[in-house]
Structure formats: structure tokens, C-alpha cells
Scaffold this active site. Structure first.
Site, PDB file in Angstrom:
ATOM      1  N   GLY A 267      -7.602   9.445  10.362  1.00 25.25           N
ATOM      2  CA  GLY A 267      -7.773   9.537  11.805  1.00 25.25           C
ATOM      3  C   GLY A 267      -8.829  10.521  12.264  1.00 25.25           C
ATOM      4  O   GLY A 267      -9.016  10.714  13.464  1.00 25.25           O
TER       5      GLY A 267
ATOM      6  N   THR B   3      -7.806   3.501  12.806  1.00 23.25           N
ATOM      7  CA  THR B   3      -8.140   4.299  13.984  1.00 23.25           C
ATOM      8  C   THR B   3      -9.572   4.069  14.453  1.00 23.25           C
ATOM      9  O   THR B   3      -9.840   4.057  15.660  1.00 23.25           O
ATOM     10  CB  THR B   3      -7.922   5.793  13.688  1.00 23.25           C
ATOM     11  OG1 THR B   3      -6.609   5.982  13.161  1.00 23.25           O
ATOM     12  CG2 THR B   3      -8.074   6.623  14.953  1.00 23.25           C
TER      13      THR B   3
ATOM     14  N   GLY C  53     -10.727   8.036   7.389  1.00 24.79           N
ATOM     15  CA  GLY C  53     -11.859   8.873   7.760  1.00 24.79           C
ATOM     16  C   GLY C  53     -13.059   8.156   8.319  1.00 24.79           C
ATOM     17  O   GLY C  53     -13.966   8.783   8.864  1.00 24.79           O
TER      18      GLY C  53
ATOM     19  N   LYS D 186       0.856  -1.186   0.000  1.00 28.23           N
ATOM     20  CA  LYS D 186       0.000   0.000   0.000  1.00 28.23           C
ATOM     21  C   LYS D 186       0.893   1.237   0.000  1.00 28.23           C
ATOM     22  O   LYS D 186       1.701   1.431   0.905  1.00 28.23           O
ATOM     23  CB  LYS D 186      -0.922   0.022   1.218  1.00 28.23           C
ATOM     24  CG  LYS D 186      -1.809   1.267   1.251  1.00 28.23           C
ATOM     25  CD  LYS D 186      -2.428   1.480   2.609  1.00 28.23           C
ATOM     26  CE  LYS D 186      -3.030   2.885   2.666  1.00 28.23           C
ATOM     27  NZ  LYS D 186      -3.467   3.238   4.031  1.00 28.23           N
TER      28      LYS D 186
END
Length: 273
Positions: free
Chosen positions: A161, A210, A188, A100
Site C-alpha cells: 500500500g 491499492t 508497493g 496466496k
């Protein structure tokens, strides 16, 4: 079965999860297991997968024999840092090529630097990497990344985050509608409904870290995200009803119901029609 295929490999889960920000490796493993994810991201600059011999190794609790590792370039702000980081990952993981890529442009917002991202993607693809790429929600850039050979594009829902959810579903829809490679929302997502919305739009998957790791109960949130992704995918495949402005439609059919008539009224209340 409705599976996800990336770079020629098929997965039953459409939820990808990160391995950072947990209190310890025990919680990391428990959350990953609860999520049902088969692809897990590893920040090479922040997580030990063998480069630090005297530290706990993530691969001892999340072995490559069970999970597809997705090394990422979190924390990289230049082409050189990103490329170097993934070359190291390939060396540590015995030639592993699925990665990634993210090249950040601003340490405060962690918004991607797309000029540097495009340059890094081109180098990595030429070197034989299978690149899943974190991108802005710009449909033109997403198409450029696809055309240069990335195996998946991963537009942000909102800032990394932030937990703000999907702020621009229209751009995401354009990317999804035009892409011939998997589109996965990355960054997000804050709660289960955000993941469901992404899947209902037609995304092929969702990547998050997160939203799970920063929850009050990460393992429980991981379980919720698993169900949310599955529900959103099923709703997308089912095809939602059309929205109808100012047009009511009863849940039960009206045909064949008893209609009020003068004769019935007369028989009930005993008055002539």
C-alpha cells in the site's frame, strides 16, 4: 504466444489484481475488466464469497467460471490464522487449491514474517494446496520457498500500500535469475512505470490492488497498468540496448555521408584551397 503458466494452468495476462478497497462491487468489476486480469485475489477475512449469507457476494460480479480466484490470507499474523483461513477458502470454493499465502509480522508496515510464512507454507503444501507466497526480497528465503514446493514466489517491491515502487531491484534480479518457478512482484507498485520496470527486470508478472483501487480514476488506472505490464514484458523479450557510459552513438549511420573537402569548399565560397 508468450503466456504465463502457474501451477500447470496458462494465462494470457501477466497482471494479477486484488478486489479490495473499491467503493463498491460495480467499480471492482469495471476495474478488473479494464485490467484484463484473469487471476484475481480475494481476502477471505474481508470479502464475502459465501460465508456471510446476507451480504453481497463478490462471486456474483466476478464469477469463478470467468476468473481464477486466488484466496489470500491478508490480515493474518500467525501460522494458525493463515492455515485456517485457507482451509475455509477451500471449503467455500469446492476444493479450490491455488492460494496466496501471506503472514504479516507488523501491523504498521505490513512487512511479512518470514519465519511464520515458511512454517505455514510447509503445512499447506503437505495438505495439497498450490501455494503462491508473498515474501520479502531476500533471495535465500525465496529459494527456500521454491525448494519446499511453492508454485510461485511473490517478493515485495516495497511495503504493501505504499506506492513507493521498486526500492531494491538488485535483490529482485537475484531472485529472478535463480528461480525456476514464476516470480511476481507483489506490493508497493504505485503507478504504471513501476509495473513496467518490474517486467523489464524479468518478472513473470505483477500483482497489485491499492495502486488501482486508490487511484483517482481506478478504471483508467487499471487500463494503464494492463498496458504497462504488456510493454514491460515486450521490452524484456526484445532485449534493451547496452548502456554506454560517455560513448555517444548517432541514430543515423555516418557511412556514405558527404565529407567536407577543399575542392567542395573552393567551389562553394570561390576561394583557392
Amino acid at each position: 504466444m508468450d503466456n504465463l503458466t502457474i501451477a500447470g494452468k496458462t494465462y494470457t495476462s501477466r497482471l494479477l489484481v486484488g478486489t479490495g478497497k473499491y467503493k463498491d462491487f460495480h467499480e471492482t468489476r469495471a476495474a478488473v475488466e479494464a485490467s484484463g486480469a484473469e487471476i484475481i485475489t480475494v481476502a477471505i477475512r474481508r470479502t464475502n464469497i459465501g460465508q456471510n449469507a446476507n451480504e453481497p457476494n463478490l462471486l456474483e460480479v466476478l464469477p469463478p467460471s470467468r476468473y481464477t480466484l486466488l484466496p489470500n490470507t491478508a490480515g493474518c499474523y500467525t501460522v494458525e490464522d493463515a492455515v485456517r483461513t485457507l482451509r475455509l477458502a477451500r471449503e467455500l470454493l469446492d476444493g479450490h487449491s491455488l492460494v496466496k499465502l501471506e503472514v504479516l509480522g507488523d501491523p504498521r508496515t505490513l512487512y511479512p514474517n518470514m519465519v511464520e510464512t515458511l512454517k505455514a507454507a510447509e503445512i499447506l503444501i503437505k495438505e495439497g494446496f498450490q501455494v503462491m507466497v508473498y515474501t520479502s526480497d531476500d533471495p535465500i528465503v525465496a529459494k527456500q520457498l521454491e525448494e519446499m514446493g511453492c508454485v510461485a514466489v511473490m517478493p515485495l517491491a516495497s511495503l504493501i500500500g505504499s506506492g513507493m515502487g521498486i526500492l531494491n531491484p538488485w535483490n529482485l534480479q537475484i531472485i529472478i535469475d535463480s528461480a525456476k518457478i514464476p516470480v511476481l512482484v507483489d506490493a508497493g507498485v504505485g503507478t504504471a512505470s513501476d509495473a513496467t520496470i518490474a517486467m523489464e527486470l524479468g518478472c513473470d508478472g505483477v500483482l497489485m490492488n491499492t495502486a488501482i483501487a486508490a487511484a483517482k480514476q481506478p478504471v483508467l488506472m487499471a487500463s494503464a497498468m494492463r498496458k504497462a505490464v504488456e510493454a514491460g514484458r515486450e521490452a524484456y523479450l526484445a532485449g534493451r540496448m547496452a548502456k554506454k557510459l560517455y560513448t555517444a552513438s548517432p541514430s543515423s549511420p555516418t557511412e556514405g555521408t558527404i565529407a567536407r573537402s577543399d575542392s567542395i569548399t573552393q567551389s562553394i565560397i570561390g576561394k583557392p584551397a
